[in-house]
Design a protein around this motif. Structure first.
Motif, PDB file in Angstrom:
ATOM      1  N   THR A   6       0.732  -1.036   0.136  1.00  0.00           N
ATOM      2  CA  THR A   6      -0.120   0.087   0.067  1.00  0.00           C
ATOM      3  C   THR A   6       1.021   1.102   0.084  1.00  0.00           C
ATOM      4  OG1 THR A   6      -0.002   0.045   2.348  1.00  0.00           O
ATOM      5  CG2 THR A   6      -2.059  -1.220   1.137  1.00  0.00           C
ATOM      6  N   THR A   8       1.757   5.098  -1.185  1.00  0.00           N
ATOM      7  CA  THR A   8       0.672   6.154  -1.803  1.00  0.00           C
ATOM      8  C   THR A   8       1.322   6.494  -3.372  1.00  0.00           C
ATOM      9  OG1 THR A   8       2.281   7.662  -0.572  1.00  0.00           O
ATOM     10  CG2 THR A   8       0.461   6.907   0.709  1.00  0.00           C
ATOM     11  N   GLU A  47      -6.718   5.876  -0.135  1.00  0.00           N
ATOM     12  CA  GLU A  47      -5.603   5.246   0.365  1.00  0.00           C
ATOM     13  C   GLU A  47      -4.215   5.451  -0.448  1.00  0.00           C
ATOM     14  OE1 GLU A  47      -8.292   3.370  -0.166  1.00  0.00           O
ATOM     15  OE2 GLU A  47      -7.856   1.345  -0.602  1.00  0.00           O
ATOM     16  N   HIS A  48      -4.498   5.840  -1.579  1.00  0.00           N
ATOM     17  CA  HIS A  48      -3.351   6.216  -2.629  1.00  0.00           C
ATOM     18  C   HIS A  48      -2.612   7.434  -2.652  1.00  0.00           C
ATOM     19  CE1 HIS A  48      -5.381   2.991  -5.651  1.00  0.00           C
ATOM     20  NE2 HIS A  48      -4.500   2.843  -4.633  1.00  0.00           N
TER      21      HIS A  48
END
Ligand SMILES: [Zn+2]
Length: 57
Positions: A6, A8, A47-48
């Protein structure tokens, strides 16, 4: 090399993903529904980005 973690969008841009793999970059930003209050970038998912704010349409 894997981008499945995950990370960003903000981190991806620092690594120049937008020039190395434009299709992967586009997949992260389209369709943009959030932007980063820290960096000003837009992204498809909150969430990016590091400081997500929802875009109003
Ligand atoms: Zn950011």
């Amino acid at each position: 090399m894997s981008d499945s973690d995950t990370k960003t969008l903000c981190a991806h841009v620092e690594e120049k993903l937008h020039t190395k793999d434009p299709q992967a970059y586009i997949a992260l930003i389209h369709p943009a529904s959030h932007y980063c209050q820290g960096c000003g970038r837009s992204a498809a998912k909150a969430e990016h980005v590091c400081r997500p704010q929802k875009l109003s349409e």
